[in-house]
Design a protein around this motif. Structure first.
Motif, mmCIF file in Angstrom:
data_model
loop_
_atom_site.group_PDB
_atom_site.id
_atom_site.type_symbol
_atom_site.label_atom_id
_atom_site.label_comp_id
_atom_site.label_asym_id
_atom_site.label_seq_id
_atom_site.Cartn_x
_atom_site.Cartn_y
_atom_site.Cartn_z
ATOM 1 N N GLU A 1 0.807 -1.219 0.000
ATOM 2 C CA GLU A 1 0.000 0.000 0.000
ATOM 3 C C GLU A 1 0.841 1.269 0.000
ATOM 4 O OE1 GLU A 1 1.269 -1.616 2.586
ATOM 5 O OE2 GLU A 1 -0.298 -1.645 4.119
ATOM 6 N N ILE A 2 2.158 1.104 -0.083
ATOM 7 C CA ILE A 2 3.079 2.241 -0.136
ATOM 8 C C ILE A 2 3.735 2.260 -1.510
ATOM 9 C CG2 ILE A 2 5.171 3.282 0.835
ATOM 10 C CD1 ILE A 2 4.442 1.701 3.448
ATOM 11 N N LEU A 3 3.769 3.425 -2.133
ATOM 12 C CA LEU A 3 4.379 3.564 -3.452
ATOM 13 C C LEU A 3 5.680 4.348 -3.327
ATOM 14 C CD1 LEU A 3 4.249 3.212 -6.541
ATOM 15 C CD2 LEU A 3 2.952 5.358 -6.638
ATOM 16 N N VAL A 4 6.777 3.728 -3.756
ATOM 17 C CA VAL A 4 8.079 4.400 -3.788
ATOM 18 C C VAL A 4 8.323 4.888 -5.213
ATOM 19 C CG1 VAL A 4 10.570 4.187 -3.437
ATOM 20 C CG2 VAL A 4 8.977 2.941 -1.946
ATOM 21 N N VAL A 5 8.518 6.188 -5.361
ATOM 22 C CA VAL A 5 8.775 6.798 -6.670
ATOM 23 C C VAL A 5 10.206 7.334 -6.652
ATOM 24 C CG1 VAL A 5 8.074 8.580 -8.312
ATOM 25 C CG2 VAL A 5 6.349 7.425 -6.914
ATOM 26 N N ARG B 1 -1.821 4.136 0.419
ATOM 27 C CA ARG B 1 -1.878 4.819 1.709
ATOM 28 C C ARG B 1 -0.815 5.905 1.862
ATOM 29 N NH1 ARG B 1 -5.925 2.661 1.235
ATOM 30 N NH2 ARG B 1 -6.839 0.963 2.442
ATOM 31 N N CYS B 2 0.292 5.781 1.125
ATOM 32 C CA CYS B 2 1.367 6.752 1.262
ATOM 33 C C CYS B 2 2.309 6.632 0.070
ATOM 34 C CB CYS B 2 2.134 6.517 2.568
ATOM 35 S SG CYS B 2 3.301 7.833 2.999
ATOM 36 N N VAL B 3 2.925 7.753 -0.299
ATOM 37 C CA VAL B 3 3.930 7.777 -1.370
ATOM 38 C C VAL B 3 5.240 8.276 -0.773
ATOM 39 C CG1 VAL B 3 4.626 8.827 -3.566
ATOM 40 C CG2 VAL B 3 2.239 8.172 -3.185
ATOM 41 N N VAL B 4 6.344 7.639 -1.162
ATOM 42 C CA VAL B 4 7.675 8.098 -0.771
ATOM 43 C C VAL B 4 8.425 8.479 -2.041
ATOM 44 C CG1 VAL B 4 9.870 7.509 0.306
ATOM 45 C CG2 VAL B 4 7.730 6.653 1.296
ATOM 46 N N LEU B 5 8.884 9.720 -2.083
ATOM 47 C CA LEU B 5 9.652 10.241 -3.217
ATOM 48 C C LEU B 5 11.127 10.238 -2.868
ATOM 49 C CD1 LEU B 5 7.832 13.470 -4.481
ATOM 50 C CD2 LEU B 5 8.437 11.498 -5.867
ATOM 51 N N THR B 6 11.965 9.742 -3.780
ATOM 52 C CA THR B 6 13.395 9.737 -3.534
ATOM 53 C C THR B 6 14.146 9.841 -4.852
ATOM 54 O OG1 THR B 6 15.135 8.607 -2.264
ATOM 55 C CG2 THR B 6 13.698 7.224 -3.620
ATOM 56 N N GLY B 7 15.464 9.895 -4.779
ATOM 57 C CA GLY B 7 16.296 9.971 -5.972
ATOM 58 C C GLY B 7 17.261 8.808 -6.033
#
Length: 268
Positions: free
Chosen positions: A21-25, A58-64
């Protein structure tokens, strides 16, 4: 468990978490310090628009990608010699992407390693909050390139650190480290180098464990409420509160508390 959503040239995304339910972009141009060219901007905008309708999210995490940068901002090599018309067309996409992140229905966390400069800093500021590694460097350097921050940075930085502090940082284009960003209220946590994503995912899982309907409503109330007077904002709070009263999840939350067990949310 992890399910890969796509592996495009400029961004990568995958579902993680106890129930995916967590999306890592991930901005995926490490060779260019994850600078944002037109294609990366388009892919990010498309992904956020598509996932806004994902009711399991439920939540998105943005990273590089890599350790050097979250994002170094706009790709100035691509922009070199760009016509005024093409520049404006690209910036329309940037504006849409910025608002797609800020107005996304579930919380968005920025996990920052290394540089978050210019548009990269603005993307991080568009998130609900920031987890930064101790090697993170922030800055709105646009003014040193003859333009202004155009993806919400002027307003978001002022709201995060205060108007007078923001003016100094914006007028000079100066870089500042994670500790100062934390001290001034822009960053929620400073963590050891290489652990920003790990800690962000831990927080994201905590969010995912909370009741989904109140989380979405709370994001709306806090985000919109901070833009208006107290009594208007409180009216919004109460309207949202009353939406939760007849839900199955409200009944489940109370029952789980009394039965001393973990609630099972149904998102209805």
């Amino acid at each position: 468990m992890s399910i890969q959503l796509n592996n495009l040239e400029m961004i990568k995304s995958e579902f993680v978490g106890e129930n995916d339910e967590i999306l890592v972009v991930t901005f995926n141009r490490p060779q260019a310090m994850n600078a944002m060219n037109t294609q990366l901007i388009k892919e990010t905008l498309e992904l956020f628009r598509e996932q806004a309708y994902n009711t399991n999210l439920r939540c998105v995490v943005l990273t590089g990608a890599g350790e050097k940068a979250f994002s170094a901002g706009g790709d100035l090599k691509e922009r070199n010699g760009m016509s005024d018309e093409d520049w404006r067309k690209q910036h329309h996409l940037i504006e849409d992407k910025a608002l797609a992140i800020k107005d996304f229905p579930v919380p968005v966390i920025a996990a920052v390693e290394g540089f978050a400069i210019g548009g990269g800093c603005e993307v991080a500021l568009m998130a609900d909050f920031i987890i930064a590694s101790e090697n993170a460097k922030f800055g709105l350097a646009e003014i040193t390139r003859g333009i202004l921050p155009g993806a919400g940075g002027l307003q978001n930085l002022s709201r995060a650190v205060g108007v007078r502090r923001a003016k100094e940082l914006i007028y000079t284009g100066r870089l500042f480290d994670a500790n100062l960003a934390y001290e001034w209220g822009m960053v929620n946590r400073v963590v050891p180098k290489g652990q920003a994503l790990e800690v962000a995912l831990e927080v994201a899982q905590e969010i995912a464990n909370s009741a989904p309907i109140p989380v979405r409503l709370a994001k709306t109330c806090v985000s919109r409420g901070s833009e208006v007077d107290f009594h208007t904002a409180y009216t919004l709070d109460l309207a949202a509160y009353n939406v939760t009263v007849p839900t199955e999840d409200r009944l489940e939350g109370v029952a789980a508390f009394n039965e001393k067990r973990k609630p099972v949310w149904k998102n209805r």
